[in-house]
Each structure stands twice: as structure tokens, then as C-alpha cells.
Scaffold this motif. Structure first.
Motif, PDB file in Angstrom:
ATOM      1  N   ALA A   1       1.008  -1.128   0.227  1.00 53.37           N
ATOM      2  CA  ALA A   1       0.052  -0.294   0.021  1.00 53.37           C
ATOM      3  C   ALA A   1       0.598   1.381   0.269  1.00 53.37           C
ATOM      4  CB  ALA A   1      -0.774  -0.113   1.128  1.00 53.37           C
TER       5      ALA A   1
ATOM      6  N   GLU B   1       9.543   3.522   6.639  1.00 49.51           N
ATOM      7  CA  GLU B   1       9.075   2.469   7.122  1.00 49.51           C
ATOM      8  C   GLU B   1      10.716   1.999   7.865  1.00 49.51           C
ATOM      9  OE1 GLU B   1       7.654  -0.570   6.281  1.00 49.51           O
ATOM     10  OE2 GLU B   1       9.314  -1.756   7.524  1.00 49.51           O
TER      11      GLU B   1
ATOM     12  N   ARG C   1       4.195  -8.197   4.422  1.00 50.20           N
ATOM     13  CA  ARG C   1       3.749  -8.601   4.678  1.00 50.20           C
ATOM     14  C   ARG C   1       3.705  -9.270   3.156  1.00 50.20           C
ATOM     15  NH1 ARG C   1      -1.653  -7.047   6.979  1.00 50.20           N
ATOM     16  NH2 ARG C   1      -1.548  -4.801   6.163  1.00 50.20           N
TER      17      ARG C   1
ATOM     18  N   TRP D   1      -0.372 -15.594  -3.772  1.00 47.04           N
ATOM     19  CA  TRP D   1      -0.555 -15.692  -5.136  1.00 47.04           C
ATOM     20  C   TRP D   1      -1.651 -14.201  -5.463  1.00 47.04           C
ATOM     21  CZ3 TRP D   1      -1.395 -19.347  -1.757  1.00 47.04           C
ATOM     22  CH2 TRP D   1      -1.004 -21.213  -2.350  1.00 47.04           C
TER      23      TRP D   1
ATOM     24  N   VAL E   1       8.036   4.604  13.321  1.00 43.04           N
ATOM     25  CA  VAL E   1       7.400   6.419  13.730  1.00 43.04           C
ATOM     26  C   VAL E   1       6.429   5.778  14.938  1.00 43.04           C
ATOM     27  CG1 VAL E   1       5.358   7.316  13.006  1.00 43.04           C
ATOM     28  CG2 VAL E   1       6.695   6.586  11.160  1.00 43.04           C
TER      29      VAL E   1
ATOM     30  N   VAL F   1      -2.637  -9.090  -1.567  1.00 42.20           N
ATOM     31  CA  VAL F   1      -1.937  -7.478  -1.695  1.00 42.20           C
ATOM     32  C   VAL F   1      -2.650  -6.642  -2.843  1.00 42.20           C
ATOM     33  CG1 VAL F   1       0.399  -7.677  -3.415  1.00 42.20           C
ATOM     34  CG2 VAL F   1       0.072  -9.279  -1.371  1.00 42.20           C
TER      35      VAL F   1
HETATM   36  C1  LIG Z   1       1.196 -15.553   5.163  1.00 41.31           C
HETATM   37  C2  LIG Z   1       0.242 -14.924   4.359  1.00 41.31           C
HETATM   38  C3  LIG Z   1       0.160 -15.227   3.080  1.00 41.31           C
HETATM   39  C4  LIG Z   1      -0.480 -14.139   2.373  1.00 41.31           C
HETATM   40  N1  LIG Z   1      -1.128 -14.794   1.378  1.00 41.31           N
HETATM   41  C5  LIG Z   1      -1.638 -13.720   0.146  1.00 41.31           C
HETATM   42  C6  LIG Z   1      -1.992 -14.386  -0.686  1.00 41.31           C
HETATM   43  O1  LIG Z   1      -1.107 -15.294  -1.846  1.00 41.31           O
HETATM   44  N2  LIG Z   1      -2.685 -13.710  -1.984  1.00 41.31           N
HETATM   45  C7  LIG Z   1      -2.739 -12.325  -1.702  1.00 41.31           C
HETATM   46  O2  LIG Z   1      -3.351 -11.619  -2.309  1.00 41.31           O
HETATM   47  N3  LIG Z   1      -2.168 -11.995  -0.081  1.00 41.31           N
HETATM   48  C8  LIG Z   1      -1.982 -12.572   0.625  1.00 41.31           C
HETATM   49  N4  LIG Z   1      -1.609 -11.944   2.313  1.00 41.31           N
HETATM   50  C9  LIG Z   1      -1.990 -11.021   2.054  1.00 41.31           C
HETATM   51  C10 LIG Z   1      -0.805  -9.862   2.264  1.00 41.31           C
HETATM   52  O3  LIG Z   1      -0.141 -10.485   1.688  1.00 41.31           O
HETATM   53  C11 LIG Z   1      -1.465  -8.315   2.737  1.00 41.31           C
HETATM   54  O4  LIG Z   1      -3.297  -7.879   2.959  1.00 41.31           O
HETATM   55  C12 LIG Z   1      -0.602  -6.947   2.157  1.00 41.31           C
HETATM   56  O5  LIG Z   1       0.799  -7.629   1.736  1.00 41.31           O
HETATM   57  C13 LIG Z   1      -0.514  -6.125   3.444  1.00 41.31           C
HETATM   58  O6  LIG Z   1       0.294  -4.951   2.303  1.00 41.31           O
HETATM   59  P1  LIG Z   1       0.018  -4.022   3.418  1.00 41.31           P
HETATM   60  O7  LIG Z   1       0.161  -2.711   2.657  1.00 41.31           O
HETATM   61  O8  LIG Z   1      -1.282  -3.770   3.885  1.00 41.31           O
HETATM   62  O9  LIG Z   1       0.338  -3.741   4.591  1.00 41.31           O
HETATM   63  P2  LIG Z   1       1.733  -4.149   4.849  1.00 41.31           P
HETATM   64  O10 LIG Z   1       2.625  -5.146   3.628  1.00 41.31           O
HETATM   65  O11 LIG Z   1       2.162  -4.702   6.463  1.00 41.31           O
HETATM   66  O12 LIG Z   1       2.720  -2.721   5.230  1.00 41.31           O
HETATM   67  C14 LIG Z   1       2.584  -2.209   6.516  1.00 41.31           C
HETATM   68  C15 LIG Z   1       4.110  -1.574   6.551  1.00 41.31           C
HETATM   69  O13 LIG Z   1       4.636  -0.695   7.460  1.00 41.31           O
HETATM   70  C16 LIG Z   1       5.643  -1.010   8.581  1.00 41.31           C
HETATM   71  N5  LIG Z   1       5.359  -0.631   9.842  1.00 41.31           N
HETATM   72  C17 LIG Z   1       4.965  -0.987  10.882  1.00 41.31           C
HETATM   73  N6  LIG Z   1       5.004  -0.256  12.316  1.00 41.31           N
HETATM   74  C18 LIG Z   1       5.337   1.105  11.676  1.00 41.31           C
HETATM   75  C19 LIG Z   1       5.437   1.911  11.867  1.00 41.31           C
HETATM   76  N7  LIG Z   1       5.488   2.179  13.583  1.00 41.31           N
HETATM   77  N8  LIG Z   1       6.389   2.898  11.377  1.00 41.31           N
HETATM   78  C20 LIG Z   1       6.816   2.704  10.008  1.00 41.31           C
HETATM   79  N9  LIG Z   1       6.542   1.767   9.239  1.00 41.31           N
HETATM   80  C21 LIG Z   1       5.721   0.955  10.360  1.00 41.31           C
HETATM   81  C22 LIG Z   1       5.487  -2.467   8.218  1.00 41.31           C
HETATM   82  O14 LIG Z   1       6.909  -2.715   8.726  1.00 41.31           O
HETATM   83  C23 LIG Z   1       5.433  -2.882   7.142  1.00 41.31           C
HETATM   84  O15 LIG Z   1       6.475  -2.706   6.003  1.00 41.31           O
HETATM   85  C24 LIG Z   1      -0.877 -12.687   2.755  1.00 41.31           C
HETATM   86  C25 LIG Z   1      -0.518 -12.587   4.088  1.00 41.31           C
HETATM   87  C26 LIG Z   1       0.553 -13.274   4.816  1.00 41.31           C
HETATM   88  C27 LIG Z   1       1.616 -13.236   5.674  1.00 41.31           C
END
Ligand SMILES: Cc1cc2nc3c(=O)[nH]c(=O)nc-3n(C[C@H](O)[C@H](O)[C@H](O)COP(=O)(O)OP(=O)(O)OC[C@H]3O[C@@H](n4cnc5c(N)ncnc54)[C@H](O)[C@@H]3O)c2cc1C
Length: 426
Positions: free
Chosen positions: A18, A37, A45, A63, A199, A396
Motif C-alpha cells: 500500500a 519504514e 507482508r 498468489w 514512527v 496484495v
Molecule cells: C502468510 C501470508 C500469506 C498471504 N497470502 C496472500 C496471497 O497469496 N495473496 C494475496 O493477495 N495476499 C496474501 N496475503 C496478504 C497480503 O500479503 C497483505 O494483505 C498485504 O501484503 C498487506 O500490505 P499492506 O501494505 O496493507 O501492509 P504491510 O505490508 O504490513 O505494510 C505496512 C508496513 O508498515 C511498516 N510499519 C509497521 N509499523 C510501522 C511504524 N511504526 N513505522 C513505520 N513503518 C511501520 C511495516 O513494517 C510494513 O512494511 C498473505 C499474507 C500473509 C502474511
């Protein structure tokens, strides 16, 4: 990474999918942006491990789900990515001491389809209920109930049926050659990102926002927050003033559930299971794992452990989840199978302080909370991340779209501001 601007117009917190997609959209619009970050790497994730096994291993998202509705699937096609499109189907099911016959495995597949249909149908009705309450009766109900957290990351008795109904599902799940995490990285080059920069405070008392990090205080006009609901609920980030009560309630209704993975690499001489096959292993109560074979058409299998049981194993300590999967392998394929295991590794998403879980699920009655979580605060703090997406949460592509949408809202706010000024002048 590009140079970090000292006075960015927008701060993005989190360099997961995101955050990266939000920053890319803002930079493309010519808006000075910096991503902060907490981890030592980007991806959050959705991250590909290229060192543990002989082929890429996505520790989080792997996936591209619902490919006909998935913008990342279109991008992957346009970029000529290698796509593994084979479907995954159950070939073995061991349920509480009994191996299903091949006819019973077919019936188990049929029950799984009927189960999701029943949950969706019930989810369309009011009042909302749990997925457990919506399960149809049938001989495979007990084991299939344990498979719910493998999809939803929360146990069947905790998860909202309405939230399942809201999810935009379509056939087709593809793996991207090289790993989905690596693909997401390649899609977002040149983003000014400060790594190792957690943060700890977001102050939106005055004008703009002030963000506290170990590297100092940074100011900007706008902020896009992408951290998981697990991190939001933990209080790791202090908000001044505190988040409005509706936001806090939304976070409470959308826990960050758990799905963990155990990677298992076999000697290629072991051929008892092939790409696309699934073995479910259920030993009673919520003790359950699914083993999926032949990731990226290699000899790597992945065990999935989820919900309360996954959490209990993670708490038990390193190796507990792997042992359960190996026990499942021996039960289904015979004791010799483990002789062919070359290496293993496991994830620990619930104790990872930067995620505190894998992805969000909604409690019954909480499906509307995703919209509340996505609402902008004071035209300054914009929320993104998978949990903010009503139809594409837990994915994702949902995270990717949420970042783009938050960036669009920032841009609209700027346009709105200049439009207001123009009107005032007149
Ligand atoms: C085991 C597993 C399998 C999955 N399988 C699938 C799949 O096959 N297909 C699919 O579409 N989705 C899948 N997902 C879900 C998908 O990976 C997530 O929905 C997506 O990656 C989330 O992205 P995001 O940007 O919302 O959050 P995040 O990727 O969590 O990004 C948030 C970021 O904020 C950072 N952060 C946290 N706290 C702080 C702070 N205080 N200050 C600064 N930075 C901070 C974190 O380190 C992280 O990098 C899976 C997830 C997991 C864990």
C-alpha cells in the motif's frame, strides 16, 4: 532508493504494498513524498525470500487472487511475467485418524464449494453472523471448519459472514515467477524511503502533521498511514490528539488474524505429490494444516497454519509448526517421506512487531468498519492498507489499490484547497 526530501509534502508510513503504491502515484503527480519504514527492508507482508530455498519463497502474499478482477494480474501480463496458472485441488485428506478415499476426497472438495456458497448466501442476509453459524451440515463439516482460518486468518466462530460476502471473488489464482514480493518491488522503483525508521508518534494538532521517529521529527502537509490493524491496535504509534472513537472501534472490529507458512524443500527424487496438489491434515479440535505441493513448479511445498492453532504453535516456539507439518507429511505419505526433506523454514507473523498478524478479518457486525477505517481524518491523515478495503481486504491487490486510492484522495484535497482559494479570491 532515492534521496530523502527534508520537507516532503506527504509522508507515507509503511513501505509495504500500500505504501509503495501510494508513493508511486504521488511521485507521478509531482508531489514530494517520503516513505518511512520501520523494518530494514521494504515489502511488509509481501516479501520474497530468495536465499533459504533453491527457488523463491514468498513469506507473505504469494498468489494473485481473483485474477479477472486483479489489476496486478494485468500488470504482470503486460510485463511478460512468468505466470503459474495451474489450479490447486485436494488430493489427500487426513481427518482425525482417517485417510479419506479418493471418492471421499472428491466429496470433500464438493463440501468446500458448498460451504463457501452457504457462507456467502448467509452473509447477504441481516443480521450478520459468524461463518461457523453459516456452515451447512455434512460429513466433512468438522475438518472443513478448520480450513476457514486458512482463508480468513480468523477461526470460523470469530469471522463475519457479511465480510466474506462483501469480498469480490473470481476464479483464478496465479503465482508470479520470481515471487510476488519481488514483482511488487520491481513495480515500484526509485521511491525515497527511510528504512529502520519506526514512527512512534503522529501529531495532527496544529496545521499539517508532525511525525516522531528515532531519526528526528519530520513535518508534512499530509500523511498516508498503511500499518496493519495489529500495529494500530497495539498502541505502538501514539496519536495526538487520539484517534476518534469510531476509528478505534473500527480497528477493534478488524483484528489482524494469522496465517503462517512452513516452507519444505524436497529432494526432487520424491515424486509422491505434484504441483497443484493439496493435502489437508486434521488431528482434532482446531489442530489442522494444509500442505500445498510444487510451488513455482519446483519441489518446494508450503504448509499453512492459521488462526488459534497457528498462534499456539508460534507461541510454542521455533520448529513447532514445522514439526506439525512433517507429522502430517509422514501420516499422509508414510514415514520415509521425511528422508527426502532437504530444508525447512517457517514464518512468525503474529509475533512480528511490525505486523502483529497476517491480514485482517472482520468480527460479526464489523464488515462496515473497513469503510470507517478508510475515512480521512481532518483532510490530513489518509488511511490505506489491506484492512481498509471492503471488497479486496486481506490481499496484495487490495493493498495496492488502497495505496492508489489514498494518493488520489491526497491529490483531490490539494485540488480542493486551490479551488477554495480561487473561490475566496472572487
Ligand atoms: C502468510 C501470508 C500469506 C498471504 N497470502 C496472500 C496471497 O497469496 N495473496 C494475496 O493477495 N495476499 C496474501 N496475503 C496478504 C497480503 O500479503 C497483505 O494483505 C498485504 O501484503 C498487506 O500490505 P499492506 O501494505 O496493507 O501492509 P504491510 O505490508 O504490513 O505494510 C505496512 C508496513 O508498515 C511498516 N510499519 C509497521 N509499523 C510501522 C511504524 N511504526 N513505522 C513505520 N513503518 C511501520 C511495516 O513494517 C510494513 O512494511 C498473505 C499474507 C500473509 C502474511
Amino acid at each position: 532508493m532515492s534521496k530523502i526530501p527534508q520537507n516532503p509534502e506527504v509522508i507515507v508510513v509503511g513501505a509495504g504494498t500500500a505504501g509503495l503504491s501510494a508513493a508511486t502515484a504521488l511521485l507521478a503527480a509531482g508531489i514530494e513524498t517520503v516513505v518511512l519504514e520501520a523494518a530494514a527492508h521494504t515489502g511488509g507482508r509481501c516479501v520474497t525470500d530468495t536465499t533459504t530455498f533453491s527457488a523463491p519463497f514468498d513469506r507473505g502474499g504469494s498468489w494473485l487472487h481473483s485474477v479477472s478482477l486483479n489489476p496486478l494480474a494485468r500488470l504482470a501480463e503486460q510485463r511478460g511475467a512468468v505466470l503459474h496458472k495451474a489450479p490447486w485441488l485436494w488430493s489427500h485428506v487426513h481427518t482425525e485418524g482417517y485417510d479419506l478415499t479418493s471418492d471421499e476426497v472428491l466429496a470433500y472438495r464438493g463440501y468446500q464449494e458448498a460451504m463457501w456458497l452457504a457462507i456467502n448466501n448467509r452473509g447477504a442476509e441481516t443480521p450478520d453472523t459468524t461463518t461457523a453459524a453459516a456452515m451447512p451440515d455434512g460429513p466433512f463439516k468438522t475438518s472443513a471448519t478448520c480450513s476457514i482460518p486458512q482463508m480468513m486468518a480468523g477461526d470460523a466462530d470469530l469471522v463475519s459472514a457479511a465480510d466474506v460476502y462483501n469480498y469480490a471473488d473470481a476464479k483464478g489464482d496465479w503465482l508470479v515467477g520470481g515471487g510476488l514480493g519481488a514483482f511488487i518491488q520491481d513495480l515500484h522503483p526509485g521511491i525515497p524511503t527511510q528504512l529502520n525508521c519506526p514512527v512512534s508518534k503522529i501529531d495532527y494538532n496544529g496545521t499539517g502533521v508532525e511525525v516522531t521517529t528515532p531519526q528526528g521529527v519530520l513535518k508534512a502537509k499530509h500523511l498516508i498511514l498503511t500499518v496493519s490493524t495489529g500495529v494500530l491496535a497495539s498502541g505502538a504509534i501514539e496519536f495526538v490528539p487520539a484517534l476518534p472513537i469510531q476509528k478505534q472501534d473500527a480497528v477493534e472490529m478488524l483484528p489482524n488474524g494469522l496465517l503462517n507458512k512452513v516452507g519444505i524443500e524436497f529432494d526432487p527424487a520424491w515424486c509422491d505429490a505434484t504441483q497443484g496438489q493439496i493435502a489437508d491434515y486434521h488431528t482434532g479440535d482446531d489442530a489442522f494444516c494444509s500442505l500445498l505441493f510444487g510451488f513455482f513448479e519446483t519441489s518446494i511445498a508450503t504448509g499453512f497454519l492459521a488462526g488459534r492453532f497457528g498462534e499456539a504453535l508460534e507461541k510454542e516456539g521455533v520448529g513447532a509448526a514445522t514439526d506439525y507439518c512433517l507429522q502430517g507429511l509422514r501420516t499422509v505419505f508414510g514415514n520415509d517421506v521425511t528422508k527426502y526433506v532437504l530444508r525447512t523454514d517457517e514464518t512468525n507473523w503474529s509475533t512480528n512487531a511490525l505486523t502483529l498478524g497476517s491480514y485482517s478479518y472482520s468480527k460479526p457486525g464489523g464488515a462496515g468498519a473497513r469503510k470507517v477505517l478508510a475515512e480521512t481524518l481532518d483532510e490530513r491523515i489518509f488511511f490505506a492498507g489491506e484492512a481498509t478495503m471492503t471488497e479486496t481486504y486481506a490481499t496484495v491487490h487490495g493493498a495496492f489499490l488502497s495505496g492508489q486510492q489514498a494518493a488520489e484522495r491526497v491529490i483531490a484535497t490539494r485540488v480542493g484547497a486551490s479551488a477554495t482559494l480561487t473561490r475566496l479570491k472572487i
